[in-house]
Motif scaffolding. Structure first.
Motif, PDB file in Angstrom:
ATOM      1  N   ALA A 256       0.829  -1.201   0.000  1.00  0.00           N
ATOM      2  CA  ALA A 256       0.000   0.000   0.000  1.00  0.00           C
ATOM      3  C   ALA A 256       0.869   1.258   0.000  1.00  0.00           C
ATOM      4  CB  ALA A 256      -0.926  -0.015   1.215  1.00  0.00           C
ATOM      5  N   GLU A 257       1.975   1.207   0.730  1.00  0.00           N
ATOM      6  CA  GLU A 257       2.859   2.368   0.817  1.00  0.00           C
ATOM      7  C   GLU A 257       3.489   2.693  -0.543  1.00  0.00           C
ATOM      8  OE1 GLU A 257       1.982   0.811   4.697  1.00  0.00           O
ATOM      9  OE2 GLU A 257       2.741  -0.190   2.889  1.00  0.00           O
ATOM     10  N   HIS A 258       3.869   1.653  -1.267  1.00  0.00           N
ATOM     11  CA  HIS A 258       4.436   1.843  -2.609  1.00  0.00           C
ATOM     12  C   HIS A 258       3.384   2.410  -3.560  1.00  0.00           C
ATOM     13  CE1 HIS A 258       5.783   0.574  -6.675  1.00  0.00           C
ATOM     14  NE2 HIS A 258       6.995   0.776  -6.190  1.00  0.00           N
ATOM     15  N   GLN A 259       2.161   1.913  -3.472  1.00  0.00           N
ATOM     16  CA  GLN A 259       1.091   2.387  -4.351  1.00  0.00           C
ATOM     17  C   GLN A 259       0.707   3.833  -4.034  1.00  0.00           C
ATOM     18  OE1 GLN A 259       1.133   0.492  -6.584  1.00  0.00           O
ATOM     19  NE2 GLN A 259       0.381  -1.580  -6.277  1.00  0.00           N
ATOM     20  N   LEU A 260       0.747   4.211  -2.765  1.00  0.00           N
ATOM     21  CA  LEU A 260       0.458   5.600  -2.386  1.00  0.00           C
ATOM     22  C   LEU A 260       1.517   6.545  -2.942  1.00  0.00           C
ATOM     23  CD1 LEU A 260      -1.226   7.634  -0.696  1.00  0.00           C
ATOM     24  CD2 LEU A 260       0.308   7.134   1.224  1.00  0.00           C
ATOM     25  N   LYS A 261       2.761   6.140  -2.843  1.00  0.00           N
ATOM     26  CA  LYS A 261       3.870   6.961  -3.335  1.00  0.00           C
ATOM     27  C   LYS A 261       3.759   7.204  -4.831  1.00  0.00           C
ATOM     28  CE  LYS A 261       8.938   7.034  -3.568  1.00  0.00           C
ATOM     29  NZ  LYS A 261      10.190   6.301  -3.196  1.00  0.00           N
ATOM     30  N   HIS A 262       3.213   6.231  -5.570  1.00  0.00           N
ATOM     31  CA  HIS A 262       3.121   6.349  -7.024  1.00  0.00           C
ATOM     32  C   HIS A 262       1.724   6.759  -7.494  1.00  0.00           C
ATOM     33  CE1 HIS A 262       6.854   4.047  -6.560  1.00  0.00           C
ATOM     34  NE2 HIS A 262       7.180   4.496  -7.759  1.00  0.00           N
ATOM     35  N   GLY A 263       0.886   7.190  -6.573  1.00  0.00           N
ATOM     36  CA  GLY A 263      -0.390   7.800  -6.955  1.00  0.00           C
ATOM     37  C   GLY A 263      -1.524   6.860  -7.289  1.00  0.00           C
ATOM     38  N   PHE A 264      -1.412   5.573  -6.938  1.00  0.00           N
ATOM     39  CA  PHE A 264      -2.481   4.639  -7.264  1.00  0.00           C
ATOM     40  C   PHE A 264      -3.609   4.653  -6.240  1.00  0.00           C
ATOM     41  CE2 PHE A 264       0.992   2.888  -9.805  1.00  0.00           C
ATOM     42  CZ  PHE A 264       0.346   2.619 -10.999  1.00  0.00           C
TER      43      PHE A 264
END
Length: 291
Positions: A256-264
């Motif tokens: 989730a943290e990776h997806q938040l960083k990339h705007g998903f």
């Protein structure tokens, strides 16, 4: 010099049937099943009571997977949830060998008719149509009946001018239903589009895991997309992607943290805060619709 008699240790029973467990002649205490759990993230052994109602590891904040009934109890006001669309008319559309028995076993184990529970409830007194996918039922895989229940939920929300909140937890399409499962992506997406065109709110909450066709359709079609900390979110598995593109991916890829960083996704919300955040979003939407 004589030796003192060694005290009896606490006996750890096996996970077999109670009747098959050995009986201790000295009536030594035994540890009941489920008293301890091992955290999949930090590998620490945790006393189940220490996880609390939210089922969160006290050592690393890992969010354990929740059963649908526990999720509803955590989010909805007491006794406010009313289940809708309880049905099982779509059983084995492709006559897949052994599927009916496997599905019956999942129903007996979880007490659910399918991998999602749908209905209407209130969150801090704000009404909403709510769907909760359950990874304990065949890994939350998307069957024709799952797609039907979600579609009906959006249609009900459209008729009653209500917002929709869906907690996703899925391994993707259900292999035993083949193309019938994949067709649910387009079917549900159309229902989501009609709900959106009417100016109504849809909030998907992505929990661990949200993968495959669910990610490729309604999980990512919300107006505001929330996720739990550390949730695995993606389409294909990390290993499959690495083998396809012949590159090594980051360690936190598809979290989730990776997806938040990339705007998903729009926000990561811990469980202790989930009910309040959802209520605030419902309040803002209620105020906007009421103008």
């Amino acid at each position: 010099m004589g030796f003192s008699r060694r005290k009896s240790y606490i006996k750890i029973p096996s996970r077999n049937d109670q009747s098959k467990r050995p009986v201790d002649k000295n009536n030594a205490p035994t540890i009941p099943d489920g008293m301890w759990q091992k955290c999949p993230n930090c590998k620490q052994t945790v006393l189940s009571d220490d996880l609390g109602d939210n089922k969160v590891c006290p050592h690393c904040n890992y969010h354990f997977r929740l059963a649908s009934k526990d999720r509803l109890a955590m989010v909805c006001d007491h006794d406010s949830f009313e289940e809708l669309f309880v049905d099982d008319t779509i059983n084995n559309p492709l006559d897949f060998p052994g599927y009916a028995d496997k599905k019956k076993a999942a129903q007996d184990k979880t007490g659910l008719d399918e991998a999602i529970v749908t209905g209407v409830g209130r969150i801090l007194n704000y009404p909403a149509c709510i769907g909760v996918m359950d990874a304990h039922f065949m890994m939350g895989s998307m069957s024709a009946m799952v797609g039907e229940k979600i579609t009906r939920l959006f249609e009900y929300a459209l008729d009653h001018r209500m917002p929709v909140i869906i907690f996703t937890a899925s391994g993707g399409a259900r292999m035993q239903e083949g193309i019938m499962s994949l067709m649910q992506m387009a079917k549900v997406s159309q229902a989501v589009a009609q709900h959106s065109q009417a100016g109504l709110l849809y909030i998907p909450v992505l929990t661990d895991p949200t993968t495959g066709g669910v990610t490729a359709s309604f999980a990512m079609q919300g107006d505001i997309i929330l996720a739990e900390p550390g949730a695995m979110i993606g389409f294909a598995g990390k290993r499959v992607i690495e083998q396809t593109i012949r590159q090594e991916l980051p360690e936190n890829f598809q979290t989730a943290e990776h997806q938040l960083k990339h705007g998903f996704i729009d926000m990561i919300v811990p469980r202790w805060k989930m009910q309040v955040v959802l209520a605030e979003l419902l309040y803002l939407h209620h105020q906007e619709v009421g103008r």
